[in-house]
Design a protein around this motif. Structure first.
Motif, mmCIF file in Angstrom:
data_model
loop_
_atom_site.group_PDB
_atom_site.id
_atom_site.type_symbol
_atom_site.label_atom_id
_atom_site.label_comp_id
_atom_site.label_asym_id
_atom_site.label_seq_id
_atom_site.Cartn_x
_atom_site.Cartn_y
_atom_site.Cartn_z
ATOM 1 N N LEU A 1 -13.818 14.251 21.862
ATOM 2 C CA LEU A 1 -12.953 13.469 20.982
ATOM 3 C C LEU A 1 -13.097 11.971 21.229
ATOM 4 N N LEU A 2 -12.965 11.575 22.492
ATOM 5 C CA LEU A 2 -12.872 10.149 22.795
ATOM 6 C C LEU A 2 -14.215 9.428 22.744
ATOM 7 N N LEU A 3 -15.321 10.174 22.904
ATOM 8 C CA LEU A 3 -16.636 9.545 22.812
ATOM 9 C C LEU A 3 -17.115 9.411 21.366
ATOM 10 N N ASP A 4 -16.426 10.073 20.464
ATOM 11 C CA ASP A 4 -16.805 9.987 19.053
ATOM 12 C C ASP A 4 -16.717 8.531 18.584
ATOM 13 N N PRO A 5 -17.777 8.022 17.961
ATOM 14 C CA PRO A 5 -17.746 6.631 17.480
ATOM 15 C C PRO A 5 -16.594 6.339 16.535
ATOM 16 N N GLN A 6 -16.054 7.374 15.872
ATOM 17 C CA GLN A 6 -14.942 7.187 14.963
ATOM 18 C C GLN A 6 -13.604 7.075 15.702
ATOM 19 N N VAL A 7 -13.594 7.386 16.985
ATOM 20 C CA VAL A 7 -12.362 7.297 17.779
ATOM 21 C C VAL A 7 -12.455 6.078 18.701
ATOM 22 N N TYR B 1 -25.892 19.377 33.682
ATOM 23 C CA TYR B 1 -26.033 20.060 32.408
ATOM 24 C C TYR B 1 -26.283 19.079 31.260
ATOM 25 N N SER B 2 -25.526 17.976 31.248
ATOM 26 C CA SER B 2 -25.700 17.018 30.151
ATOM 27 C C SER B 2 -27.092 16.406 30.166
ATOM 28 N N LEU B 3 -27.657 16.198 31.355
ATOM 29 C CA LEU B 3 -29.005 15.620 31.447
ATOM 30 C C LEU B 3 -30.049 16.589 30.899
ATOM 31 N N VAL B 4 -29.880 17.884 31.186
ATOM 32 C CA VAL B 4 -30.810 18.886 30.656
ATOM 33 C C VAL B 4 -30.733 18.911 29.130
ATOM 34 N N LEU B 5 -29.521 18.888 28.602
ATOM 35 C CA LEU B 5 -29.356 18.959 27.147
ATOM 36 C C LEU B 5 -29.946 17.740 26.445
ATOM 37 N N THR B 6 -29.731 16.563 26.996
ATOM 38 C CA THR B 6 -30.212 15.356 26.318
ATOM 39 C C THR B 6 -31.701 15.129 26.517
ATOM 40 N N GLY C 1 -20.064 15.772 34.352
ATOM 41 C CA GLY C 1 -21.160 16.464 33.690
ATOM 42 C C GLY C 1 -21.334 16.045 32.246
ATOM 43 N N SER C 2 -20.217 15.908 31.528
ATOM 44 C CA SER C 2 -20.284 15.541 30.119
ATOM 45 C C SER C 2 -20.626 14.067 29.921
ATOM 46 N N LEU C 3 -20.189 13.238 30.869
ATOM 47 C CA LEU C 3 -20.367 11.799 30.710
ATOM 48 C C LEU C 3 -21.625 11.272 31.373
ATOM 49 N N PRO D 1 -27.560 14.825 21.147
ATOM 50 C CA PRO D 1 -26.938 13.498 21.198
ATOM 51 C C PRO D 1 -25.841 13.433 22.258
ATOM 52 N N ASP D 2 -25.667 12.242 22.857
ATOM 53 C CA ASP D 2 -24.698 12.068 23.937
ATOM 54 C C ASP D 2 -23.312 12.596 23.577
ATOM 55 N N HIS D 3 -22.833 12.224 22.384
ATOM 56 C CA HIS D 3 -21.461 12.560 22.032
ATOM 57 C C HIS D 3 -21.294 14.012 21.592
ATOM 58 N N ARG D 4 -22.392 14.770 21.554
ATOM 59 C CA ARG D 4 -22.314 16.188 21.178
ATOM 60 C C ARG D 4 -22.468 17.124 22.379
ATOM 61 N N VAL D 5 -22.703 16.552 23.554
ATOM 62 C CA VAL D 5 -22.935 17.370 24.755
ATOM 63 C C VAL D 5 -21.758 18.303 25.024
ATOM 64 N N ALA D 6 -20.538 17.799 24.847
ATOM 65 C CA ALA D 6 -19.351 18.593 25.189
ATOM 66 C C ALA D 6 -19.258 19.891 24.399
ATOM 67 N N LEU D 7 -19.838 19.943 23.201
ATOM 68 C CA LEU D 7 -19.805 21.175 22.408
ATOM 69 C C LEU D 7 -20.424 22.344 23.165
#
Length: 480
Positions: A180-186, A302-307, A52-54, A313-319
């Motif tokens: 965490l892992l999708l964050d561009p800084q990680v 769920y992630s598709l509805v949010l985006t 769902g998140s990915l 943003p993709d990397h914020r869906v998990a919030l």
């Protein structure tokens, strides 16, 4: 008042083993069993949340470049695998034992999840999701059977609901990993999604090591005429519980004969489900279909509805998964004890009806354009506070209202019916509706789920079994 006695002086006849298990005080031994076996739901929650998140991440050109329909299909193929796994391993669980199968299915899950991390295209991902589902589907049959047969009757309802709610601990874990892992800084999207699945496989290895110490179900051993082994297992459990709590009360005479006989033939299973317990079968099937459709329709997409509709943003869906998961965990945790006090029928009906009403209200607000990403997450948190207890009660009901000789197979059959009809169709249907870009169409999909929940609640009010605080042998007789 019963007279205290040591484990060795308790009634030792194998015919009284269910009563001996049910009279035990809650102990560290029970906690170890619940944790070792209940983690199956954590793994399922992890898998579902990762997909769902990915979902939107896997549409990116630097990952697998999937489209919305393929994201939906990856969810549906996972569900198809769980259906096939439940049917295959459910039969084997009744034949070979609870312990053998909950070790085997977890190993299969681990291997498939590891392979998912190295997927290069949609076909590879699809096959891995299917095989992962096989392992999780087998887990449901083996784990539900073992837990119900080892947990005392007086707390079976709340324990079962809380264990099923641990799915959402896995959901929160999956959301946290992806955040965490999708964050561009990680690691970023290109590598982060692979690392998420790798960590899921690592968790499965740890669980395998813990499960080695869980015994075979004494009830299953009795079913196969292995009375000496069943007696030895129960004596060991009694000794460990007595070491913590002191002398145990004598077990009352259960009043139930405990013949062997092994598993039921398919003809006998059909007779039980379609004739003797026909109303129970219809009720459980409706409960399973409703909860599977509602959860898979909403969560896998769920992630598709949010985006797509709220530009998250993709990397914020998990919030937005966290409030959703919180409501799902708190519902069974706070309502679970009521299934053992107020009773099964009233609570099952109430949770399904309230979940259906809440889902209908959310669909109406979404259709009217009154919601944003934050308020939609809050709505889902409230709806699934009760829907989570309702869904957990479906698994509880399937596992306790049919005879022990076919318990794992009954769980498998109704899981397959509910998940096959509700779970397989829902992600594809909602994925297609979301791809249309029409919020009214998506709201109609939500409304369909609401209708199914309301129907299941009505059937439960009429036909649910008052199984609270009753031994499993009393809820469903042994002989046909």
């Amino acid at each position: 008042m019963s007279t205290p006695s040591s484990p060795s002086s308790s009634v030792t006849s194998s015919a009284n083993i269910p009563a001996r298990l049910d009279r035990l005080p809650w102990s560290r031994w029970h906690w170890r069993v619940v944790i070792a076996l209940g983690v199956a739901w954590v793994l399922d929650g992890l898998e579902v949340t990762l997909v769902g998140s990915l979902g939107s991440v896997l549409e990116r050109s630097d990952t697998l470049a999937l489209d919305a329909a393929q994201v939906g299909w990856s969810g549906s193929l996972y569900i198809a695998g769980t259906v096939l796994g439940a049917l295959l391993f459910g039969r084997l669980t009744d034949r070979l034992g609870r312990k053998r199968l909950f070790m085997l299915t977890l190993a299969l899950y681990m291997a498939a999840t590891l392979a998912t991390a190295f997927a290069q295209d949609f076909l590879w991902l699809a096959v891995c999701r299917l095989v992962t589902g096989l392992g999780i589907g087998g887990e449901y049959a083996a784990i539900n059977s073992a837990i119900d047969e080892l947990v005392p009757a007086r707390v079976r309802g709340r324990v079962n609901l809380i264990i099923n709610a641990s799915f959402w601990i896995g959901a929160a874990l999956g959301a946290g990993l992806s955040l965490l892992l999708l964050d561009p800084q990680v690691l970023g999207p290109a590598l982060g999604w692979r690392a998420c699945f790798l960590l899921g496989a690592v968790l499965a290895v740890a669980i395998l090591l813990v499960r080695r110490h869980v015994p075979e179900s004494p009830r299953w051993l009795l079913m196969h005429g292995r009375h000496a082994e069943a007696e030895a297992v129960v004596r060991h459990i009694e000794a460990e519980v007595a070491a913590q709590h002191g002398a145990l009360p004598a077990a009352p005479d259960s009043g139930h004969a405990q013949p062997g006989g092994g598993m039921m033939a398919w003809r006998e299973i059909a007779q039980v489900l379609l004739h003797r317990y026909r109303q129970r079968s219809l009720m459980v099937a409706l409960m399973m279909v409703a909860q599977a459709f509602v959860y898979n329709a909403i969560f896998f997409t769920y992630s598709l509805v949010l985006t797509r509709f709220f530009n998250v943003p993709d990397h914020r869906v998990a919030l937005y998964i966290f409030p959703f998961a919180l409501g799902n965990v708190l519902g069974p945790l706070l309502l679970g004890q009521l299934f053992d006090t107020i009773g099964r029928r009233r609570m099952i009906a109430a949770t399904y009806l309230l979940a259906g009403a809440g889902l209908a209200a959310t669909a109406w607000a979404f259709n009217a354009g009154w919601l944003d990403a934050r308020t939609l997450a809050l709505c889902w948190s409230a709806v699934f506070f009760v829907a989570s207890a309702a869904a957990s009660s479906a698994y509880l009901t399937a596992s306790e209202v049919f005879p022990l000789r076919m318990r794992a197979m009954a769980i498998s059959i109704f899981y397959a019916i509910g998940t096959g009809v509700g779970g397989f169709v829902a992600p594809v249907l909602l994925g297609w509706l979301i791809a249309s870009g029409d919020p009214h169409a998506v709201a109609a999909g939500y409304a369909l789920g609401a209708g199914l929940a309301l129907l299941a609640g009505g059937c439960a009010w009429r036909w649910a079994v008052d199984a609270e605080r009753r031994t499993l042998e009393d809820v469903a007789e042994w002989k046909n």
